[in-house]
Design a protein around this motif. Sequence first.
Motif, PDB file in Angstrom:
ATOM      1  N   ALA A   1      50.458  56.126  23.378  1.00  0.00           N
ATOM      2  CA  ALA A   1      49.161  56.346  24.033  1.00  0.00           C
ATOM      3  C   ALA A   1      48.713  55.132  24.835  1.00  0.00           C
ATOM      4  O   ALA A   1      47.533  54.836  24.914  1.00  0.00           O
ATOM      5  CB  ALA A   1      48.099  56.706  22.985  1.00  0.00           C
ATOM      6  N   HIS A   2      49.675  54.416  25.468  1.00  0.00           N
ATOM      7  CA  HIS A   2      49.315  53.159  26.114  1.00  0.00           C
ATOM      8  C   HIS A   2      49.572  53.146  27.611  1.00  0.00           C
ATOM      9  O   HIS A   2      49.253  52.176  28.283  1.00  0.00           O
ATOM     10  CB  HIS A   2      50.083  52.010  25.453  1.00  0.00           C
ATOM     11  N   GLY A   3      50.147  54.221  28.154  1.00  0.00           N
ATOM     12  CA  GLY A   3      50.486  54.211  29.568  1.00  0.00           C
ATOM     13  C   GLY A   3      49.279  54.048  30.474  1.00  0.00           C
ATOM     14  O   GLY A   3      49.326  53.306  31.464  1.00  0.00           O
ATOM     15  N   PHE A   4      48.182  54.734  30.159  1.00  0.00           N
ATOM     16  CA  PHE A   4      46.986  54.634  30.988  1.00  0.00           C
ATOM     17  C   PHE A   4      46.460  53.207  31.003  1.00  0.00           C
ATOM     18  O   PHE A   4      46.042  52.695  32.047  1.00  0.00           O
ATOM     19  CB  PHE A   4      45.902  55.579  30.462  1.00  0.00           C
ATOM     20  N   ASN A   5      46.479  52.549  29.845  1.00  0.00           N
ATOM     21  CA  ASN A   5      45.954  51.191  29.761  1.00  0.00           C
ATOM     22  C   ASN A   5      46.786  50.212  30.594  1.00  0.00           C
ATOM     23  O   ASN A   5      46.238  49.315  31.238  1.00  0.00           O
ATOM     24  CB  ASN A   5      45.909  50.743  28.294  1.00  0.00           C
ATOM     25  N   ILE A   6      48.097  50.411  30.605  1.00  0.00           N
ATOM     26  CA  ILE A   6      48.953  49.571  31.443  1.00  0.00           C
ATOM     27  C   ILE A   6      48.637  49.823  32.919  1.00  0.00           C
ATOM     28  O   ILE A   6      48.554  48.886  33.723  1.00  0.00           O
ATOM     29  CB  ILE A   6      50.439  49.848  31.150  1.00  0.00           C
ATOM     30  N   GLY A   7      48.433  51.087  33.279  1.00  0.00           N
ATOM     31  CA  GLY A   7      48.100  51.413  34.660  1.00  0.00           C
ATOM     32  C   GLY A   7      46.787  50.800  35.100  1.00  0.00           C
ATOM     33  O   GLY A   7      46.665  50.273  36.214  1.00  0.00           O
ATOM     34  N   LEU A   8      45.793  50.842  34.222  1.00  0.00           N
ATOM     35  CA  LEU A   8      44.482  50.280  34.555  1.00  0.00           C
ATOM     36  C   LEU A   8      44.566  48.766  34.719  1.00  0.00           C
ATOM     37  O   LEU A   8      43.952  48.188  35.621  1.00  0.00           O
ATOM     38  CB  LEU A   8      43.476  50.643  33.463  1.00  0.00           C
ATOM     39  N   SER A   9      45.339  48.123  33.860  1.00  0.00           N
ATOM     40  CA  SER A   9      45.481  46.667  33.985  1.00  0.00           C
ATOM     41  C   SER A   9      46.291  46.293  35.216  1.00  0.00           C
ATOM     42  O   SER A   9      46.039  45.259  35.849  1.00  0.00           O
ATOM     43  CB  SER A   9      46.140  46.080  32.724  1.00  0.00           C
TER      44      SER A   9
ATOM     45  N   PRO B   1      58.145  44.821  27.338  1.00  0.00           N
ATOM     46  CA  PRO B   1      58.334  44.898  25.878  1.00  0.00           C
ATOM     47  C   PRO B   1      57.859  46.217  25.284  1.00  0.00           C
ATOM     48  O   PRO B   1      58.570  46.840  24.488  1.00  0.00           O
ATOM     49  CB  PRO B   1      57.505  43.709  25.358  1.00  0.00           C
ATOM     50  N   LEU B   2      56.677  46.672  25.671  1.00  0.00           N
ATOM     51  CA  LEU B   2      56.154  47.915  25.111  1.00  0.00           C
ATOM     52  C   LEU B   2      56.914  49.126  25.632  1.00  0.00           C
ATOM     53  O   LEU B   2      57.178  50.081  24.888  1.00  0.00           O
ATOM     54  CB  LEU B   2      54.666  48.041  25.435  1.00  0.00           C
ATOM     55  N   TYR B   3      57.300  49.106  26.915  1.00  0.00           N
ATOM     56  CA  TYR B   3      58.031  50.228  27.497  1.00  0.00           C
ATOM     57  C   TYR B   3      59.359  50.435  26.775  1.00  0.00           C
ATOM     58  O   TYR B   3      59.692  51.550  26.347  1.00  0.00           O
ATOM     59  CB  TYR B   3      58.267  49.969  28.981  1.00  0.00           C
ATOM     60  N   HIS B   4      60.126  49.357  26.618  1.00  0.00           N
ATOM     61  CA  HIS B   4      61.442  49.493  25.995  1.00  0.00           C
ATOM     62  C   HIS B   4      61.331  49.749  24.499  1.00  0.00           C
ATOM     63  O   HIS B   4      62.116  50.526  23.936  1.00  0.00           O
ATOM     64  CB  HIS B   4      62.271  48.246  26.277  1.00  0.00           C
ATOM     65  N   ALA B   5      60.348  49.131  23.825  1.00  0.00           N
ATOM     66  CA  ALA B   5      60.150  49.396  22.403  1.00  0.00           C
ATOM     67  C   ALA B   5      59.768  50.854  22.174  1.00  0.00           C
ATOM     68  O   ALA B   5      60.228  51.491  21.205  1.00  0.00           O
ATOM     69  CB  ALA B   5      59.068  48.463  21.847  1.00  0.00           C
ATOM     70  N   THR B   6      58.961  51.406  23.074  1.00  0.00           N
ATOM     71  CA  THR B   6      58.563  52.806  22.964  1.00  0.00           C
ATOM     72  C   THR B   6      59.762  53.723  23.124  1.00  0.00           C
ATOM     73  O   THR B   6      59.920  54.698  22.374  1.00  0.00           O
ATOM     74  CB  THR B   6      57.495  53.146  24.028  1.00  0.00           C
ATOM     75  N   ASN B   7      60.629  53.433  24.082  1.00  0.00           N
ATOM     76  CA  ASN B   7      61.807  54.265  24.290  1.00  0.00           C
ATOM     77  C   ASN B   7      62.741  54.226  23.076  1.00  0.00           C
ATOM     78  O   ASN B   7      63.334  55.242  22.698  1.00  0.00           O
ATOM     79  CB  ASN B   7      62.560  53.818  25.540  1.00  0.00           C
ATOM     80  N   ILE B   8      62.873  53.044  22.460  1.00  0.00           N
ATOM     81  CA  ILE B   8      63.694  52.930  21.250  1.00  0.00           C
ATOM     82  C   ILE B   8      63.075  53.752  20.123  1.00  0.00           C
ATOM     83  O   ILE B   8      63.768  54.470  19.384  1.00  0.00           O
ATOM     84  CB  ILE B   8      63.834  51.452  20.834  1.00  0.00           C
TER      85      ILE B   8
END
Length: 393
Positions: A301-309, A347-354
């Motif tokens: 649930a973090h994609g929007f927050n990355i986009g906003l930042s 880090p969060l993108y790749h950790a999420t995919n794993i």
Amino acid sequence: MCSLNRCFDIVVVGAGPVGLSFAASLAQSQLEVAVVEQNSIDRLANAPFDGREIALTSASIRILRQLGAWDTIPASEKSPLYGARVLNGSSTFALRFDAPRASGEPLGILVPNCHIRDALFKVVRLGDEPLLLCGHSVVRATTSHKGAVITLSDGMQLSARLVVAADSRLSPTRDLLGIGADINRLGHSMLICRVRHEGAHHQVATEWFDHHQTIAMLPVGEGMSSLLLTLPSSEADRLLAFNDDLFLLELTNRCRGRLGKMELASNRHTYPLVTTWAHKFKAPSAALIGDAAIGMHPVTAHGFNIGLSSQKQLADAILTASRHGRDIADPAMLHRYERWLRLSAAPLYHATNILVGLYSSEQPVARLARHAGLRFAQHAPLVRHVISAMLKR
């Protein structure tokens, strides 16, 4: 370049929440900004409920407050999230994340995506800038270090010092700019609806990785949750076609009665799951923000927050350059933006995919590994602290 139909300092392609927030970030400057959006102005002004609930971090709330959008969202549509539980299969063990008691602040606040869009649209419409060009798509884009020229579907040409793509994870503008992307079509879809239920959620979200499905239960009001069911796309389509009574029976069985008796409180919506990572986040006189740059899997649930930042980082750099009379499309500035976003999000993108790979696997070894991983994380406070810090930033 100003011999073309219209000339701007910046053209933003896409009037989703990130594109609108970027335009709002630039609204108090002297820059001439246009926003190109394929949907009609009426659809932007009356954003329909689309099922998606956005878990906003404190950092994202600060950005929305600075833009004047936060207080425009009705208080009744803001649901504090005070904890999260992660379950695996039929095990009763749960990995727990709770808001620090001393701070009194929630882990985040859930807000419907349509209300965020509506608030940002109102902020943008209140000012003289930007110019909204709705009902148009971009069919051609050429860029160089001298600037950008884009052609709209009605034949109008726009020139700009900088073009910014914010038009979804399958961004046509990104393709027109010649920027490739790693696109992973997962073959699964997310089926979303709101339900009223007997059981109390205590403002705690539940993420449940069960066999052949993932269920998320997000608290969005007293006695109400947003239910997200991730399934193979064909299975999601099958459930979407059920009548309400049959669908609720299926939903109750899949949730194993965790929420008690349920009734539908909204329409049902499905979204195919696709993750993307652009090979570059910039080109000469061009940049990518939001999902056009990075499309996250929704499990964290973090994609929007990355986009906003990402939009704030780029807007701040542009405003600084403008105030000092420097080039707002300076290659060195765009390179710094790209480097920041890559280091911040990777880090969060790749950790999420794993995580998705581990928890979507039905292999016996994977089941044991995720159960052991949950127990290890629960008894390793440092691990939970690091994860919580990543999700709140």
